[in-house]
Design a protein around this motif. Structure first.
Motif, short mmCIF file in Angstrom:
data_model
loop_
_atom_site.label_atom_id
_atom_site.label_comp_id
_atom_site.label_asym_id
_atom_site.label_seq_id
_atom_site.Cartn_x
_atom_site.Cartn_y
_atom_site.Cartn_z
N LEU A 17 -13.42 31.80 42.86
CA LEU A 17 -12.06 32.35 42.98
C LEU A 17 -11.99 33.43 44.06
O LEU A 17 -11.02 33.49 44.81
CB LEU A 17 -11.59 32.91 41.64
N MET A 18 -13.01 34.25 44.14
CA MET A 18 -13.03 35.30 45.16
C MET A 18 -13.10 34.68 46.55
O MET A 18 -12.44 35.14 47.48
CB MET A 18 -14.21 36.24 44.93
N GLU A 19 -13.87 33.62 46.71
CA GLU A 19 -13.97 32.94 48.00
C GLU A 19 -12.63 32.31 48.38
O GLU A 19 -12.21 32.36 49.54
CB GLU A 19 -15.07 31.88 47.95
N GLN A 20 -11.94 31.73 47.40
CA GLN A 20 -10.62 31.15 47.64
C GLN A 20 -9.64 32.22 48.10
O GLN A 20 -8.87 32.01 49.04
CB GLN A 20 -10.07 30.50 46.37
N GLU A 21 -9.63 33.35 47.44
CA GLU A 21 -8.74 34.45 47.81
C GLU A 21 -9.04 34.95 49.22
O GLU A 21 -8.14 35.24 50.00
CB GLU A 21 -8.86 35.61 46.81
N LYS A 22 -10.31 35.04 49.55
CA LYS A 22 -10.72 35.48 50.88
C LYS A 22 -10.21 34.51 51.94
O LYS A 22 -9.69 34.93 52.98
CB LYS A 22 -12.25 35.58 50.92
N GLN A 24 -7.63 32.45 51.67
CA GLN A 24 -6.17 32.55 51.74
C GLN A 24 -5.74 33.77 52.55
O GLN A 24 -4.79 33.71 53.33
CB GLN A 24 -5.57 32.59 50.34
N LEU A 25 -6.43 34.87 52.37
CA LEU A 25 -6.12 36.09 53.13
C LEU A 25 -6.36 35.86 54.62
O LEU A 25 -5.55 36.28 55.45
CB LEU A 25 -6.95 37.26 52.62
N LYS A 28 -3.48 33.82 55.99
CA LYS A 28 -2.28 34.65 56.12
C LYS A 28 -2.37 35.57 57.33
O LYS A 28 -1.40 35.76 58.07
CB LYS A 28 -2.06 35.47 54.85
#
Length: 80
Positions: A17-22, A24-25, A28
């Motif tokens: 999940l942390m890798e996915q958020e990274k 996505q950031l 963006k």
């Protein structure tokens, strides 16, 4: 008894999940940078309800070049 958290399914899911958020950031940030760079380069006057054909072409070309360079740089950093 102390449980080993480094190898737990919960830890693996958290890391995923942390890798996915990274990622996505990063996307963006890239879109924001692309928008800023291409807007400043291609839009020279206050736009009306539509972009002019020249502005549309410029924005398209700018975005493609920006994405091409981003891919080249990403590949280059992966090689190191």
């Amino acid at each position: 008894m102390v449980r080993d958290m480094d190898n737990s399914p919960e830890q693996a899911e958290l890391m995923r999940l942390m890798e996915q958020e990274k990622e996505q950031l990063m996307v963006k940030e890239m879109v924001s940078k692309l928008t800023s760079v291409c807007w400043d380069k291609c839009i020279t006057s206050t736009p009306g309800s539509k972009f002019s054909p020249g502005e549309t072409t410029c924005l398209s070309n700018c975005a493609l070049r920006f994405l091409d360079m981003s891919m080249i740089l990403a590949k280059r950093f992966q090689m190191q």
